[in-house]
Design a protein around this motif. Structure first.
Motif, PDB file in Angstrom:
ATOM      1  N   HIS A 213     -10.481 -22.907 -57.193  1.00  0.00           N
ATOM      2  CA  HIS A 213      -9.041 -22.751 -57.418  1.00  0.00           C
ATOM      3  C   HIS A 213      -8.441 -21.537 -56.727  1.00  0.00           C
ATOM      4  N   THR A 214      -9.254 -20.512 -56.495  1.00  0.00           N
ATOM      5  CA  THR A 214      -8.701 -19.321 -55.833  1.00  0.00           C
ATOM      6  C   THR A 214      -8.306 -19.605 -54.386  1.00  0.00           C
ATOM      7  N   GLU A 215      -8.798 -20.710 -53.838  1.00  0.00           N
ATOM      8  CA  GLU A 215      -8.492 -21.055 -52.444  1.00  0.00           C
ATOM      9  C   GLU A 215      -7.110 -21.704 -52.294  1.00  0.00           C
ATOM     10  N   PHE A 216      -6.580 -22.300 -53.370  1.00  0.00           N
ATOM     11  CA  PHE A 216      -5.334 -23.044 -53.190  1.00  0.00           C
ATOM     12  C   PHE A 216      -4.277 -22.816 -54.277  1.00  0.00           C
ATOM     13  N   LEU A 217      -4.658 -22.497 -55.494  1.00  0.00           N
ATOM     14  CA  LEU A 217      -3.637 -22.320 -56.536  1.00  0.00           C
ATOM     15  C   LEU A 217      -2.666 -21.178 -56.214  1.00  0.00           C
TER      16      LEU A 217
END
Length: 260
Positions: A213-217
Motif C-alpha cells: 500500500h505504501t507504493e500507491f495509497l
C-alpha cells in the motif's frame, strides 16, 4: 461458540481455516487447494469437503463461505469467474449436503468487509465505510453505521465507457505492466467516481496488493480517509466465518456488537 470455519472460494484457489471469533485470528494455518479447472458446483463442493475434513473442528462449528458472485439469500444469480453452471445454485444447501454443517454463504467482497469491520481497519468506524478488494477484479463492501449493504458490485461500474475493473483492478496493473504511479492514476479516477456517488467517510483498500500500500495509497487524492486493510488476504475467511456464527446463533460478544 468461539470457533467457526471460513472458506474463501476464488477462481484460482479455495482457501480455508478455523477462526477464533473472539479475536478474528486463524487458529491454524490456512490450507489452500487449487480451484479445479472445470469449476462446477460438485467439483468445488468436493474441495470444500476436503478442506473442512482436514481440520479437527467442534461438531457444531458452522461453515461460512465467501463466494465470488452476488448472493441472493444463498442462491448464485450469475457468475463470472467460475463455471457457468453455478447460476441458480443454492450454495448453502449444496455444501451442507457434503459437510454436514450449518452453512452461510456471502459475496466474497462482503465477507472481506465483515472481517475488516469486526476485527480490522473498519472496526469502530461510524458513517459510510467502503471496503474495496483489488485483485483479479474489484470487490466492494459498503457498510453504513455498522450495517452491511450486500452485493454492491461497484467494480462493475462503467467509467469513461469501460468497465472499471478492466482498467483499475490489480490484474490490469500486472497484465499491462503498469508502474504503481500509472496504476494510481486509474485508481484515482475510479475512487473519485465512487466518492461522488456515495460520499464514503473511509475507504479501506484490501486484496493481496494491499501489502504494497505504501507504493500507491499516498498517490491518491480523495476527500475520504483511505487506509489499508489489516486482515489482508485472510479477510474473506474471517468475515465468512463471522457471518456463519452470527447466522447460526453462535456469535461472540464481538460479533454481536458488530451486528448492531
Amino acid at each position: 461458540m468461539d470457533i467457526a470455519f471460513g472458506i474463501d472460494i476464488g477462481g484460482s484457489g479455495i482457501k480455508g481455516a478455523p477462526v477464533d471469533l473472539r479475536t478474528g485470528e486463524l487458529t491454524a494455518e490456512r490450507l489452500r487447494i487449487p480451484t479445479p479447472a472445470t469449476s462446477t458446483p460438485l467439483a468445488v463442493a468436493d474441495i470444500v469437503a476436503k478442506l473442512v475434513g482436514s481440520f479437527e473442528l467442534p461438531k457444531k462449528a458452522p461453515l461460512g463461505v465467501a463466494f465470488p458472485a452476488p448472493m441472493d439469500h444463498g442462491v448464485v444469480r450469475f457468475i463470472a469467474n467460475l463455471d457457468k453452471s453455478w447460476t441458480g445454485v443454492n450454495l448453502p444447501a449444496l455444501l451442507r449436503d457434503v459437510t454436514g454443517r450449518h452453512v452461510t454463504a456471502v459475496n466474497d467482497a462482503d465477507a472481506a468487509g465483515i472481517g475488516e469491520q469486526r476485527y480490522g481497519a473498519a472496526k469502530g468506524r461510524k458513517g459510510v465505510v467502503l471496503v474495496c478488494t483489488l485483485g483479479t477484479g474489484i470487490g466492494s463492501a459498503l457498510i453504513v453505521d455498522g450495517v452491511l449493504v450486500p452485493n454492491t458490485e461497484l467494480g462493475h461500474l462503467e467509467i469513461d465507457g469501460v468497465g472499471a475493473e478492466s482498467r483499475a483492478a490489480d490484474s490490469a496493473r500486472e497484465r499491462e505492466g503498469l508502474s504503481f504511479e500509472a496504476w494510481a492514476e486509474r485508481l484515482q479516477r475510479y475512487f473519485e467516481t465512487v466518492e461522488m456517488l456515495l460520499s464514503p467517510d473511509v475507504i479501506v483498500i484490501g486484496g493481496g496488493v494491499s501489502k504494497k500500500h505504501t507504493e500507491f495509497l499516498p498517490l491518491l487524492n480523495l476527500r475520504a480517509k483511505v487506509v489499508p486493510a489489516k486482515l489482508r488476504n485472510a479477510a474473506g475467511i474471517v468475515g465468512a466465518a463471522t457471518a456463519a456464527a452470527v447466522a447460526h446463533g453462535g456469535a461472540t460478544k464481538t460479533s454481536k456488537k458488530a451486528k448492531s
